[in-house]
Design a protein around this motif. Structure first.
Motif, PDB file in Angstrom:
ATOM      1  N   PRO A  11      78.103 -47.696 -11.775  1.00 39.14           N
ATOM      2  CA  PRO A  11      78.521 -48.800 -12.361  1.00 39.14           C
ATOM      3  C   PRO A  11      78.780 -50.014 -11.451  1.00 39.14           C
ATOM      4  O   PRO A  11      78.555 -51.302 -11.577  1.00 39.14           O
ATOM      5  N   GLU A  12      79.410 -49.896 -10.497  1.00 42.45           N
ATOM      6  CA  GLU A  12      80.020 -50.628  -9.710  1.00 42.45           C
ATOM      7  C   GLU A  12      78.759 -51.363  -8.674  1.00 42.45           C
ATOM      8  O   GLU A  12      78.877 -52.793  -8.396  1.00 42.45           O
ATOM      9  N   TRP A  13      77.643 -50.769  -8.506  1.00 38.44           N
ATOM     10  CA  TRP A  13      76.563 -51.090  -8.092  1.00 38.44           C
ATOM     11  C   TRP A  13      75.994 -52.320  -8.817  1.00 38.44           C
ATOM     12  O   TRP A  13      75.599 -53.329  -8.140  1.00 38.44           O
ATOM     13  N   ALA A  14      75.779 -52.246  -9.901  1.00 37.21           N
ATOM     14  CA  ALA A  14      75.406 -53.056 -10.976  1.00 37.21           C
ATOM     15  C   ALA A  14      75.874 -54.436 -10.853  1.00 37.21           C
ATOM     16  O   ALA A  14      75.338 -55.588 -11.322  1.00 37.21           O
ATOM     17  N   GLU A  15      77.374 -54.417 -10.385  1.00 35.71           N
ATOM     18  CA  GLU A  15      78.010 -55.484 -10.480  1.00 35.71           C
ATOM     19  C   GLU A  15      77.671 -56.700  -9.146  1.00 35.71           C
ATOM     20  O   GLU A  15      78.003 -57.699  -9.286  1.00 35.71           O
ATOM     21  N   PHE A  16      76.935 -55.979  -8.147  1.00 35.45           N
ATOM     22  CA  PHE A  16      76.540 -56.955  -7.154  1.00 35.45           C
ATOM     23  C   PHE A  16      75.561 -57.901  -7.580  1.00 35.45           C
ATOM     24  O   PHE A  16      74.631 -57.632  -8.391  1.00 35.45           O
ATOM     25  N   THR A  17      75.530 -59.122  -6.893  1.00 35.62           N
ATOM     26  CA  THR A  17      74.652 -60.025  -7.618  1.00 35.62           C
ATOM     27  C   THR A  17      73.551 -60.551  -6.313  1.00 35.62           C
ATOM     28  O   THR A  17      72.775 -61.343  -6.603  1.00 35.62           O
TER      29      THR A  17
ATOM     30  N   GLU B 225      75.844 -58.593  -0.687  1.00 40.92           N
ATOM     31  CA  GLU B 225      76.728 -57.894  -1.170  1.00 40.92           C
ATOM     32  C   GLU B 225      76.448 -56.443  -1.266  1.00 40.92           C
ATOM     33  O   GLU B 225      77.628 -55.691  -0.799  1.00 40.92           O
TER      34      GLU B 225
END
Length: 249
Positions: free
Chosen positions: A43-49, A53
């Motif tokens: 899930p944390e990976w999906a937050e990268f834009t 990052e």
């Protein structure tokens, strides 16, 4: 004829050990491989834009990096979550160079004089015949692992670390794996064969093997393949490398 002999030898050895084959991979002597705190799919990976990052999140803390054993460092670099992105560039050679530039683990690895030897030991202990059971994603990931790690190992800085005897071991192992992949066929592909072939080619260059150097000088397709790992539909390039490797062994 030499190519046929090698193929028959590998086929015979494979049949005689099929029942008791041990499918295992190289195990580092130290257990200090870095565990990446975030990876694609989390899930944390999906937050990268942005790609930057992602790259920044995967850097190893400097203190950990410097204290890590060479064994752990090799495994860390081979486990780098963005290593497969080498496929996203115009050539896989350019792609592996970019990934090695982007990850500080590789910055440290190229300073370790034993990195090439550790990769050689790891290479010799991996088995192309031990294809895992599962769907095409699992199988494909296994076969591509040989390509990604092979491209790192095929970089001149690591081949040049080896002694002449060790380079011949690398050449011999690449020939064996190439022929095993040919015999197995699917799920291995021309892409896999290219990586084994470029290992052979670059060993012969480092060894200053005269027949191969002459081949490069007169054959533009060979020159392109050695530099960029691009075949341009000239499959005979692979056969030529294999034939010259068998003579050199």
């Amino acid at each position: 004829m030499r190519r046929l002999i090698i193929l028959l030898f590998i086929l015979s050895a494979s049949c005689s050990t099929e029942d008791d084959a041990i499918c295992s991979t190289f195990t580092p002597k130290a257990s200090d491989q870095y565990v990446f705190p975030v990876r694609p799919g989390m899930p944390e990976w999906a937050e990268f834009t942005s790609g930057q990052e992602m790259t920044d999140a995967l850097q190893v803390p400097e203190g950990v990096l410097k204290s890590m054993s060479s064994y752990g460092l090799v495994e860390t670099c081979f486990d780098y979550p963005l290593l497969a992105n080498m496929m996203a560039f115009d050539t896989i050679q350019y792609g592996v160079e970019r990934q090695m530039e982007n990850f500080n683990g590789f910055h440290e690895l190229v300073t370790r004089p034993d990195a090439g030897r550790i990769m050689l030991a790891r290479f010799k202990q991996t088995n192309v015949e031990c294809i895992p059971e599962g769907d095409e994603i699992i199988v494909g990931k296994y076969t591509l692992t040989f390509a990604y790690t092979g491209m790192v190992q095929a970089q001149a800085i690591f081949i040049e670390q080896l002694t002449s005897s060790e380079r011949r071991e690398l050449l011999d192992e690449a020939v064996i794996k190439y022929n095993q992949m040919v015999l197995i066929g699917d799920p291995y592909s021309i892409f896999n064969l290219k990586i084994e072939a470029v290992l052979m080619a670059r060993v012969m260059i480092t060894e200053e093997y005269e027949p191969f150097l002459k081949e490069i000088a007169k054959n533009t397709n060979m020159e392109i393949f050695v530099e960029h790992v691009e075949l341009n539909n000239e499959l005979e390039t692979l056969n030529t490398i294999l034939d010259l490797s068998l003579i050199h062994i």
